[in-house]
Scaffold this motif. Structure first.
Motif, short mmCIF file in Angstrom:
data_model
loop_
_atom_site.label_atom_id
_atom_site.label_comp_id
_atom_site.label_asym_id
_atom_site.label_seq_id
_atom_site.Cartn_x
_atom_site.Cartn_y
_atom_site.Cartn_z
N TRP A 121 -6.60 -4.79 0.23
CA TRP A 121 -5.56 -5.59 0.20
C TRP A 121 -5.72 -6.55 1.56
CZ3 TRP A 121 0.07 -4.14 2.09
CH2 TRP A 121 1.06 -4.94 1.79
N PRO A 163 0.01 -6.57 -3.69
CA PRO A 163 -0.98 -6.47 -4.77
C PRO A 163 -0.07 -6.74 -6.16
CG PRO A 163 -1.16 -4.60 -3.16
CD PRO A 163 0.32 -5.60 -2.76
N LEU A 184 -2.00 3.00 -2.20
CA LEU A 184 -2.52 2.13 -3.37
C LEU A 184 -3.56 2.77 -4.16
CD1 LEU A 184 -2.77 -1.28 -1.00
CD2 LEU A 184 -1.19 -0.75 -2.77
#
Length: 393
Positions: A314, A330, A386
């Motif tokens: 990220w 994202p 994530l």
């Protein structure tokens, strides 16, 4: 009794800060350790000399009456601070007004200046009080898009003339919140020319004036020739000296605008607690070595957080200033969905970007109000969050 909120209050959205706080509390009650990076409340203490002054003055029982206005010593301290830090000369008697924090002044300014139907140019994304204050006053909001491709500066030349004919005030903020961009001298000069041409009062929110990184200049709007003729600048001791709960700040600049706001405030408050004013005077007239140490600490936090997020793939922009990171989220998420899931699944609290305006969608604001080790831990949790999302996609 069936009590209904006024139409002005109905225009104001529910506080996202309270919504996030409620979700955080729910997670904590469920046994989760939550790293709170939502509200921009400094976790650093005030300098010891500020605390000592506050204690000494609070110990004197004669200091508990109404102050009504700022003590003259405070106005002179603001004038001294502006000269030392930004090379700006201020008349302490007519170009400085004490406030119960800069938000207090921003909240009341529109009511003091704006008539129903007057237009106000407001940044989008922008801090929520800008829009709320205009709604309270019955003004009309005209959003100025802050886009990455324009370095988060408003394109003044794109504002329609029929809007400018009805515009009485514009609000800008550099370094900003939530967008952490900086403005340069040429942009401020452009704003001065623009405001003179269209007879617009410029309101500059400068609350993060001392949290500027990487050797970038601390540029007050008041330092630009002609700025005092058309503008005022709000500043605060909340972020600079970590006196957020003390509620003390000030506005400087155009005498007429300050006089109008002072007249309005004389009807609604009785002044800041005297010991707080004395502590503020001590802060504003210190040797300022504390400020250098503090900005280095925030710069370190920024670097720790951003490098930690990069490990998870990220990549977010490196904030040039403030205590925030304005992070493009994202792909595949909405801001609110991302922020709420982050609390629920990872125990990290941030503020969704859409809370700051339509163009905040696609971003979150992350406050660097935890020590570096906690920011590193937050980045690790976000990485796991994530990765889990990618596996389940």
């Amino acid at each position: 009794m069936n009590l209904v909120a006024s139409e002005k209050v109905k225009k104001m959205s529910a506080s996202i800060f309270q919504e996030v706080a409620n979700l955080k509390l729910k997670a904590i009650k469920a046994g989760m350790d939550v790293i709170d990076l939502s509200v921009g409340s400094p976790d650093f203490p005030p300098p010891p000399f500020v605390v000592d002054t506050l204690i000494d003055c609070a110990s004197d029982s004669s200091n508990y009456g109404y102050t009504l206005t700022g003590i003259p010593e405070f106005n002179h301290a603001v004038s001294y601070f502006y000269k030392q830090r930004y090379e700006v000369d201020l008349n302490p008697e007519s170009e400085v007004l004490q406030l119960m924090g800069s938000q207090d002044g921003l909240a009341h300014l529109a009511t003091a200046i704006i008539n129903p139907g007057d237009y106000v140019l407001v940044p989008d994304p922008g801090y929520p009080i800008y829009e709320a204050s205009v709604n309270i006053a019955g003004g009309v909001i005209y959003p100025m898009p802050l886009l990455a491709e324009n370095k988060f500066l408003p394109m003044l030349e794109e504002i329609p003339l029929d809007v400018l004919d009805k515009t009485k005030m514009m609000i800008i903020s550099y370094p900003g919140n939530p967008v952490t961009a900086l403005a340069d001298q040429s942009f401020f000069e452009k704003v001065v020319t623009f405001a003179k041409q269209h007879n617009i009062l410029v309101v500059h929110d400068f609350a993060y004036s001392e949290l500027i990184f990487d050797g970038n200049p601390q540029l007050s709007f008041m330092s630009v020739p002609g700025a005092k003729e058309i503008g005022i600048e709000f500043n605060s001791l909340s972020k600079t000296f970590n006196m957020a709960g003390c509620r003390i700040g000030y506005v400087v600049g155009n005498e007429q605008a300050i006089d109008i706001l002072a007249s309005f405030k004389s009807h609604i408050d009785y002044g800041v607690f005297y010991p707080i004013q004395k502590a503020a005077v001590r802060a504003l007239t210190s040797d300022f070595t504390f400020l250098k140490t503090q900005v280095n600490e925030y710069e370190l936090r920024r670097d720790v957080l951003i490098s930690g997020l990069e490990k998870s793939g990220w990549y977010v922009a490196k904030s040039p200033a403030t205590m925030f990171v304005w992070a493009k989220i994202p792909a595949g998420w909405k801001s609110r969905e991302f922020a709420f899931e982050l609390i629920d699944q990872a125990g990290v609290a941030v503020i969704p970007g859409d809370a700051f305006g339509d163009l905040g969608e696609g971003y979150v604001r992350i406050a660097m109000v935890q020590p570096p080790e906690r920011l590193s831990q937050a980045a690790e949790r976000i990485h796991e969050f994530l990765m889990e999302y990618s596996r389940n996609k």
